[in-house]
Motif scaffolding. Structure first.
Motif, mmCIF file in Angstrom:
data_model
loop_
_atom_site.group_PDB
_atom_site.id
_atom_site.type_symbol
_atom_site.label_atom_id
_atom_site.label_comp_id
_atom_site.label_asym_id
_atom_site.label_seq_id
_atom_site.Cartn_x
_atom_site.Cartn_y
_atom_site.Cartn_z
ATOM 1 N N ALA A 292 44.134 38.095 42.730
ATOM 2 C CA ALA A 292 43.131 38.729 43.580
ATOM 3 C C ALA A 292 41.754 38.109 43.354
ATOM 4 C CB ALA A 292 43.081 40.230 43.301
ATOM 5 N N ASN B 226 41.655 34.514 44.896
ATOM 6 C CA ASN B 226 41.621 34.546 46.360
ATOM 7 C C ASN B 226 40.464 35.369 46.904
ATOM 8 O OD1 ASN B 226 43.938 32.949 46.585
ATOM 9 N ND2 ASN B 226 45.253 34.742 46.327
ATOM 10 N N LYS B 227 39.654 35.901 46.016
ATOM 11 C CA LYS B 227 38.505 36.743 46.374
ATOM 12 C C LYS B 227 38.916 37.929 47.239
ATOM 13 C CE LYS B 227 35.256 33.102 45.681
ATOM 14 N NZ LYS B 227 34.033 32.471 46.018
ATOM 15 N N ARG B 228 40.040 38.511 46.890
ATOM 16 C CA ARG B 228 40.543 39.712 47.559
ATOM 17 C C ARG B 228 40.477 40.864 46.556
ATOM 18 N NH1 ARG B 228 45.916 38.906 50.418
ATOM 19 N NH2 ARG B 228 45.156 40.760 51.484
ATOM 20 N N TYR B 229 39.258 41.266 46.271
ATOM 21 C CA TYR B 229 38.988 42.224 45.204
ATOM 22 C C TYR B 229 39.545 43.611 45.500
ATOM 23 C CZ TYR B 229 35.851 38.405 44.144
ATOM 24 O OH TYR B 229 35.351 37.165 43.890
ATOM 25 N N THR B 230 39.785 43.931 46.751
ATOM 26 C CA THR B 230 40.325 45.253 47.089
ATOM 27 C C THR B 230 41.769 45.414 46.632
ATOM 28 O OG1 THR B 230 40.905 44.457 49.291
ATOM 29 C CG2 THR B 230 38.778 45.595 49.051
#
Length: 181
Positions: free
Chosen positions: A115, A118-122
């Motif tokens: 995460a 991929n900078k998908r922190y949610t």
């Protein structure tokens, strides 16, 4: 005219001692002590030691379980921002981990690293909630500010067993985390 070496050496040594002693006293009373006082008054902080250099502030912390790290760092920057200006903050948090907590972090670390990369922190809170649901008796939480993602793992049965991981948003490719804030 004869130059006496002994009085010159003694004068130079005393001057050096006074200068270094003055700097040490200033650093202790004006820089480190206010930060330590603010941190020890924060809920859940058992002990705090600060060591401040020109480029960074190293904060040694002993924390109870479920301390709001993001809130603590925000309060520190708000109250002591002038003292910390131009310095990076490095947290050295005492590790009170257990083998079970280490195993939980091992399960979560790959998903968290993915995460972050991929900078998908949610995805992080969802992943941690899923792992927490599979492992009753443990609390896993995450928080985020403009610089870091904070992950806290703790045991419900042992109030002293905890692990805190601070992951920088800038270089989020590792799974071990950085203890800097």
């Amino acid at each position: 005219m004869k130059i006496r070496v002994l009085p010159i050496v003694v004068t130079a040594a005393l001057s050096l001692i006074l200068l270094l002693g003055g700097w040490f006293m200033y650093r202790q009373t004006a820089l480190e002590r206010p930060i330590e006082k603010m941190l020890t008054n924060y809920p859940g902080v058992t002990s705090a030691q600060a060591h401040i250099t020109q480029k960074q502030a190293v904060l040694k912390l002993d924390l109870e379980s479920n301390v709001d790290l993001r809130g603590m760092i925000a309060q520190l920057r708000k109250e002591q921002g002038s003292l910390l200006e131009g310095r990076s903050i490095k947290l050295d948090i005492a590790d009170h981990s257990t083998p079970e907590i280490e195993e939980l972090w091992k399960q979560a670390s790959f998903s968290v690293a993915e995460a972050m990369a991929n900078k998908r922190y949610t995805m992080i809170p969802d992943t941690l909630a899923e792992i927490q649901n599979e492992n009753n008796g443990y609390t896993i939480s995450s928080d985020m500010d403009d610089r870091y993602v904070y992950v806290a793992l703790s045991s419900a049965s042992d109030k002293k067993a905890n692990k805190y991981i601070i992951l920088p948003l800038a270089a989020a490719t590792g799974t071990g985390g950085q203890y800097n804030a």
